[in-house]
Scaffold this active site. Sequence first.
Site, mmCIF file in Angstrom:
data_model
loop_
_atom_site.group_PDB
_atom_site.id
_atom_site.type_symbol
_atom_site.label_atom_id
_atom_site.label_comp_id
_atom_site.label_asym_id
_atom_site.label_seq_id
_atom_site.Cartn_x
_atom_site.Cartn_y
_atom_site.Cartn_z
ATOM 1 N N SER A 211 26.787 -38.892 -2.552
ATOM 2 C CA SER A 211 27.487 -38.388 -1.988
ATOM 3 C C SER A 211 26.376 -37.140 -1.070
ATOM 4 O O SER A 211 25.264 -36.802 -1.509
ATOM 5 C CB SER A 211 28.282 -37.182 -2.851
ATOM 6 O OG SER A 211 28.285 -35.896 -2.541
ATOM 7 N N LYS A 212 27.011 -36.646 0.047
ATOM 8 C CA LYS A 212 26.178 -35.757 0.863
ATOM 9 C C LYS A 212 25.901 -34.355 -0.035
ATOM 10 O O LYS A 212 25.058 -33.853 0.539
ATOM 11 C CB LYS A 212 26.834 -35.278 2.143
ATOM 12 C CG LYS A 212 27.208 -36.537 3.097
ATOM 13 C CD LYS A 212 28.832 -36.907 3.073
ATOM 14 C CE LYS A 212 29.066 -37.906 2.038
ATOM 15 N NZ LYS A 212 30.568 -38.143 1.711
ATOM 16 N N ARG A 213 26.613 -34.124 -0.821
ATOM 17 C CA ARG A 213 26.716 -32.932 -1.570
ATOM 18 C C ARG A 213 25.355 -33.028 -2.672
ATOM 19 O O ARG A 213 24.883 -32.118 -3.155
ATOM 20 C CB ARG A 213 27.820 -32.644 -2.143
ATOM 21 C CG ARG A 213 28.764 -31.809 -1.308
ATOM 22 C CD ARG A 213 30.044 -31.857 -1.607
ATOM 23 N NE ARG A 213 30.803 -33.176 -1.852
ATOM 24 C CZ ARG A 213 31.218 -33.810 -0.776
ATOM 25 N NH1 ARG A 213 31.329 -33.113 0.616
ATOM 26 N NH2 ARG A 213 31.799 -34.980 -0.837
#
Length: 494
Positions: free
Chosen positions: A265-267
């Site tokens: 995930s980008k997070r």
Amino acid sequence: MSATFTTASGADVRVRFCPSPTGTPHVGLIRTALFNWAYAKHTGGKLIFRIEDTDAARDSEESYEQLLDGLDWLGITWDEGEGVGGPNAPYRQSQRHDIYVGIIERLKQTGLLYESFATGEEIEARNLANGRDPKQGYDNFERELSDEQKAAYRAEGREPALRLRVPDTELSFDDLVRGEITFPAGSFTDFVVVRPNGIPLYTFVNPVDDALMGITHVLRGEDLLSSTPRQIALYHALIEIGVADVIPRFGHLPYVMGDGNKKLSKRDPSANLFHHRDRGFIREGLVNYLALLGWSLTHDRDVFSIDEMVAAFDVADVNPNPARFDLKKAESINGDHIRLLDPEDFEARLIPYLSEYVSTPPTPAQKAILREAGPLVQERMQLLGDAPSLLGFLFTPDDEITFDDDALPGADAAIVLDAAIATLGQLNAWSHDELERVLRESLVDGAGLKPRVAFGPLRTAISGKRISPPLFESMVILGKESTLARLERLRKIL
RNA sequence: GGCCCCAUCGUAUAGCGGCCUAGUACGCUGCCCUCUCACGGCGGUAACACCGGUUCGAAUCCGGUUGGGGUCACCA
């Protein structure tokens, strides 16, 4: 019946990297860039760098700058495209609107594009009414709308999007990493390529630019696999109007996974390229690890140089399984590459990570310390970011050393420190061998202590830590005066 | 749900019909080296998802099952 089409072959390889400048660079995206770059290098082909900034709301110049920064750091260069120019300029889709408008017009005239007024709700309702799965998507309902029907829609104030008429046949292609893939007729339907406001979508501009720029091999993420039949359908249309002459080969690279079974995930901090640089990955190490995400050099070696990768890289060898980003493995590879660095190179790369201790550029005194201390820590680090805790004490004034709780010896260490102070006070030849000789003589042989008991307190005194570079070498770097001052300081605290 | 992709030790992979009682690396772990931590050396742990076929022979080919993922946007 299977649709037949021409694919690019024989010609010089032209691959592309075409990110949307949204957010910070993701390691998965960079891995895709790396594979494209390596394939171009390996085949003697060209890499084209194109910016897909058709989403004004999310695109940002800052993100574009970060992309350049990241690619530059890793040494990924391109032969044509944004920043370097080329015969197919401009390379930013936001500047290519006029090109698209012309092509859209020709496609409309040939009937390959048609007007679609339906809203999502209407499509879903119609699917439901016809016993189709509401999630099945568009039903090609408006293919043969009459002029009257269109006029009626317009009278309601509706403006049409434009859809591409896709073939009613199955479509297959030979994926470079997965082999033959076939989509049955009906599994992909007419899709919107132009918004009612005339702005084309990614689904349109991406293949159009690939065609215009003569791309021969499309190497991209697995998430685009399902859209490939639609892209091929568009290519057919482009060939029909003479904009394209061949369909490129496609190769879908495996996902880069995070923990669990989901895409990184980008997070997740691990997804951020710069997070790794900040922690002290060197480019050789990160490139090596990224290459290992779906590819391998040989059966028994996983540490290799970028040149070795380029010499051996072929998309056909890419493994189709999703790859998990394993930070431990990445760090281990990075440590190996750090050890491979020339001492001077290593020293230079260390400096930015020691900014709290060393000025840039370093003073002559700091340089001298680095020169001597570098070799002591080069094989003890997996990340350059380990440097401050390992080397900080060498740049800290004697009376500012802080002692870690877990490093503080008991009061019985006083004897050790007293003996060391007495011994070293009389020592004039301040060398590694002499230091070791006299300290062993007095503490180990003389006082009968185990080496670790004898030297532990000394380590704490000079470094403040339980873990440090080798003791005697450190004392040599600090010099006699500083070493004694530190020993005495700890002695007083006990 | 339709369609598509994927399936070897915990992880990444090697393997593309016999060389496989499945190799390598990371991880974990035992020992050696040793002033700490590393590095290095020598060991150990641990996998072909399942069921059918094809074949003299299958991790490798085919079919199915199961599991996972993706995709079905007027985002990219």
